[in-house]
Design a protein around this motif. Structure first.
Motif, PDB file in Angstrom:
ATOM      1  N   TRP A  21      -7.507   7.040   3.185  1.00  0.00           N
ATOM      2  CA  TRP A  21      -6.953   7.131   4.579  1.00  0.00           C
ATOM      3  C   TRP A  21      -5.636   7.561   4.676  1.00  0.00           C
ATOM      4  CZ3 TRP A  21      -3.415   3.359   6.745  1.00  0.00           C
ATOM      5  CH2 TRP A  21      -3.486   3.185   8.241  1.00  0.00           C
ATOM      6  N   LEU A  22      -4.624   7.296   3.817  1.00  0.00           N
ATOM      7  CA  LEU A  22      -3.344   7.802   3.849  1.00  0.00           C
ATOM      8  C   LEU A  22      -3.272   9.343   3.671  1.00  0.00           C
ATOM      9  CD1 LEU A  22      -1.166   5.298   1.905  1.00  0.00           C
ATOM     10  CD2 LEU A  22      -1.240   5.536   4.214  1.00  0.00           C
TER      11      LEU A  22
ATOM     12  N   THR B 191       0.774  -1.283   0.035  1.00  0.00           N
ATOM     13  CA  THR B 191      -0.111   0.109  -0.103  1.00  0.00           C
ATOM     14  C   THR B 191       0.927   1.223  -0.116  1.00  0.00           C
ATOM     15  OG1 THR B 191      -1.594  -1.404   1.169  1.00  0.00           O
ATOM     16  CG2 THR B 191      -1.878   1.069   1.457  1.00  0.00           C
ATOM     17  N   ALA B 192       1.969   1.314   0.710  1.00  0.00           N
ATOM     18  CA  ALA B 192       2.803   2.378   0.858  1.00  0.00           C
ATOM     19  C   ALA B 192       3.659   2.730  -0.441  1.00  0.00           C
ATOM     20  CB  ALA B 192       3.924   2.055   1.877  1.00  0.00           C
ATOM     21  N   GLU B 193       3.983   1.641  -1.090  1.00  0.00           N
ATOM     22  CA  GLU B 193       4.703   1.858  -2.337  1.00  0.00           C
ATOM     23  C   GLU B 193       3.661   2.319  -3.472  1.00  0.00           C
ATOM     24  OE1 GLU B 193       6.919  -1.386  -3.885  1.00  0.00           O
ATOM     25  OE2 GLU B 193       7.231  -0.336  -5.677  1.00  0.00           O
ATOM     26  N   ALA B 194       2.367   1.775  -3.311  1.00  0.00           N
ATOM     27  CA  ALA B 194       1.321   2.239  -4.391  1.00  0.00           C
ATOM     28  C   ALA B 194       0.903   3.688  -4.262  1.00  0.00           C
ATOM     29  CB  ALA B 194       0.105   1.315  -3.995  1.00  0.00           C
TER      30      ALA B 194
ATOM     31  N   GLU C 296       6.816  10.581   7.918  1.00  0.00           N
ATOM     32  CA  GLU C 296       6.394  10.591   9.067  1.00  0.00           C
ATOM     33  C   GLU C 296       4.733   9.962   9.127  1.00  0.00           C
ATOM     34  OE1 GLU C 296       6.298  14.317  11.248  1.00  0.00           O
ATOM     35  OE2 GLU C 296       4.791  13.928  12.572  1.00  0.00           O
ATOM     36  N   THR C 297       4.244  10.604   7.926  1.00  0.00           N
ATOM     37  CA  THR C 297       2.679   9.938   7.759  1.00  0.00           C
ATOM     38  C   THR C 297       2.829   8.670   7.804  1.00  0.00           C
ATOM     39  OG1 THR C 297       2.206  11.973   6.350  1.00  0.00           O
ATOM     40  CG2 THR C 297       0.932   9.731   5.895  1.00  0.00           C
TER      41      THR C 297
ATOM     42  N   ARG D 234      -2.776  14.552   6.120  1.00  0.00           N
ATOM     43  CA  ARG D 234      -3.325  16.032   6.455  1.00  0.00           C
ATOM     44  C   ARG D 234      -3.143  16.399   7.925  1.00  0.00           C
ATOM     45  NH1 ARG D 234      -8.410  18.762   7.382  1.00  0.00           N
ATOM     46  NH2 ARG D 234      -8.420  20.652   6.086  1.00  0.00           N
ATOM     47  N   THR D 235      -3.405  15.241   8.769  1.00  0.00           N
ATOM     48  CA  THR D 235      -3.283  15.463  10.218  1.00  0.00           C
ATOM     49  C   THR D 235      -1.836  15.857  10.741  1.00  0.00           C
ATOM     50  OG1 THR D 235      -5.162  13.988  10.503  1.00  0.00           O
ATOM     51  CG2 THR D 235      -3.891  14.395  12.281  1.00  0.00           C
TER      52      THR D 235
END
Lengths: 350, 170
Positions: free
Chosen positions: B68-69, B18-21, B46-47, B74-75
């Motif tokens: 979601w990411l 998911t991170a890579e995508a 950090e995200t 954003r937060t």
């Protein structure tokens, strides 16, 4: 906005550098640090679970509170009947005509009888003299059925070797019709009579009373024996030849009184026995549309009652806590609005 | 570049994929939000750290992984903005970076880059979400925590403003 400009934005999409990819790749292979306890706490989940948990707890409390304590339901029912009998005996004693002394009475008020066996719970005790009285209120469909039911009730009494004491039949052309029938049936067959009578219509109510006559009968028997002994003694003294005329006259008068008393006592005993031989059943028939009392299922009713109390308590809690909850929601909404305002301001400044 | 094999089997496997995508999407969004590519890299890292910690809570039925990411990104960016604001207040040197000091993505024309940089972060982020990442209205609304209609309004105003700034720059 021109499509060309939008395409320019899309085509110039930033791409992560190899260094960033490496960093993220390293992050991904690291074991995730366990979140702190507070971070793992999710109020949203609690909101989902809490109502279900509250309902389950209330149901469990109701079920536990409804469990029989130290006895069966029948025993509890018997205890209730015994309590009732104490009250009823106090009320019934003054009205007793054939029994001058104290008597024990069992009485059942049964607004919701068991169909088919309306008096199954209370029956006369075999071997004891008892006065059995029953009242039934039955609903029939119409005047024709009223007539048929009245005749049937009379036939039932006669078929059981009983008799009809009185009948009051009122069937107007319009309005509510009714009949009041007083029957006397042998006490030994009263259960059969009640069962057959209950089938004549829809039972609206039932009242059964049992008054024990054995003790008064025993008292009367003892008094008869005493009187008989007194008569025998007086007769023996009167057979003496040495009695003075005046003394003989007194003894003869006492003998006459004793004989009268013996006759009265025998009559009373006979009446008591006759009273115990037959049960009195008053049957009220009506065509009025009165809904029968709901059939009570003891255990389920107990549970319903407890749940109703719990619901009331919950309502009180909601009434008391409601304003605080509302205030909390308003504060939460206010804080959320403020946070969003702050975010918007922050994003406008950057 | 592919991600290396992970130590925690299923959990890390799905997260790494998911991170890579979605790394480019998250990074691009953060670049637009912060106007700073270096900062965006730090915030992106950090995200994904936060995302890994929260990965068990991710529910695909409530939204895509990209959405979601972006919410987490954003937060993270807002936290950084708040911290930066506090720092500036402490130093009593509120110095908003000039447009010229920004580090917007490469490949944009100078006019467009200048116009984008002159927009507020709020305006840039809605352009990033809707134009750059091509999220639909629902997804963008989920990220921003507002209604889809509000997203449309915000995007329309941002694009109008961008166009006006382009004319000024030209």
């Amino acid at each position: 906005m021109s499509e060309q400009l939008l395409n320019e934005i899309r085509e110039a999409k930033p791409v992560a550098s190899p260094e960033l990819r490496e960093r993220v790749a390293l992050i991904a292979v690291e074991a995730p640090a366990r979140e702190p306890l507070l971070a793992r706490f999710q109020p949203r989940r609690l909101l989902l679970v809490a109502p279900v948990a509250v309902v389950l707890v209330l149901l469990a409390a109701g079920a536990i509170a409804n469990l029989p304590r130290g006895g069966t339901g029948d025993e509890e029912q018997a205890a209730v009947t015994a309590e009732s009998s104490a009250d009823q005996s106090v009320r019934s004693a003054p009205g007793s005509t054939t029994v001058p002394s104290e008597s024990s009475t069992r009485e059942s008020l049964s607004p919701a009888p068991i169909l088919g066996a309306p008096s199954g719970a209370i029956a006369p005790s075999p071997g004891r003299l008892q006065r059995f009285q029953a009242e039934m209120r039955l609903r029939v469909a119409d005047v024709e059925e009223l007539s048929a039911a009245t005749k049937s009730a009379m036939r039932i009494a006669q078929s059981l070797r009983g008799y009809v004491v009185s009948v009051q039949y009122d069937a107007p052309a319009e309005g509510v019709g009714g009949a009041q029938i007083v029957l006397r049936v042998p006490t030994a067959r009263v259960q059969t009579a009640l069962t057959q009578l209950s089938a004549l219509g829809t039972i609206l109510g039932q009242r059964i009373g049992i008054e024990d006559l054995q003790q008064p009968a025993d008292d009367l028997t003892a008094q008869i024996e005493t009187t008989q002994r007194e008569i025998a003694r007086l007769r023996a003294r009167l057979e003496s030849t040495t009695l003075a005329d005046e003394e003989r006259a007194v003894l003869q008068a006492r003998l006459a009184d004793a004989r009268r008393q013996l006759t009265d006592l025998r009559t009373a005993l006979s009446g008591t026995r006759a009273e115990a031989r037959h049960a009195t059943i008053q049957v009220g028939l009506t065509t009025e549309r009165i809904e029968p009392a709901p059939v009570q299922d003891g255990r389920l009713d107990g549970l319903k009652e407890i749940l109703a109390w719990e619901g009331t308590a919950l309502l009180y809690v909601l009434v008391i806590a409601g304003p605080f909850v509302l205030l909390g929601v308003l504060i939460w909404l206010g804080l959320r609005f403020r946070r969003r305002q702050a975010e918007t301001r922050l994003l406008e400044q950057n | 570049m592919t991600l290396p094999a992970r130590r925690t089997p299923a959990l890390s496997a799905s997260f790494a994929a998911t991170a890579e995508a979605h790394l480019d999407d998250v990074y691009g969004y953060l670049v637009y939000l912060t106007r700073d590519r270096m900062l965006a890299e730090d915030l992106a890292a950090e995200t994904f750290e936060k995302a890994l910690r929260l990965w068990k809570r991710f529910d695909p039925r409530r939204g895509s992984a990209r959405t979601w990411l972006c919410q987490i990104a954003r937060t993270t960016a807002l936290d950084w903005f708040r911290a930066e604001e506090r720092r500036r207040r402490r130093e009593e040197a509120v110095a908003r970076p000039d447009v010229a000091e920004t580090d917007m993505p490469e490949g944009l024309s100078p006019e467009l880059e200048g116009a984008l940089a002159s927009l507020s972060a709020g305006e840039r982020e809605v352009i990033a979400l809707r134009i750059l990442l091509e999220l639909d209205g629902e997804e963008a609304a989920r990220v921003l925590g507002i209604r889809p209609t509000a997203v449309s309004t915000r995007l329309s105003r941002a694009l109008t403003k961008l166009e006006e700034r382009m004319i000024v720059h030209v």
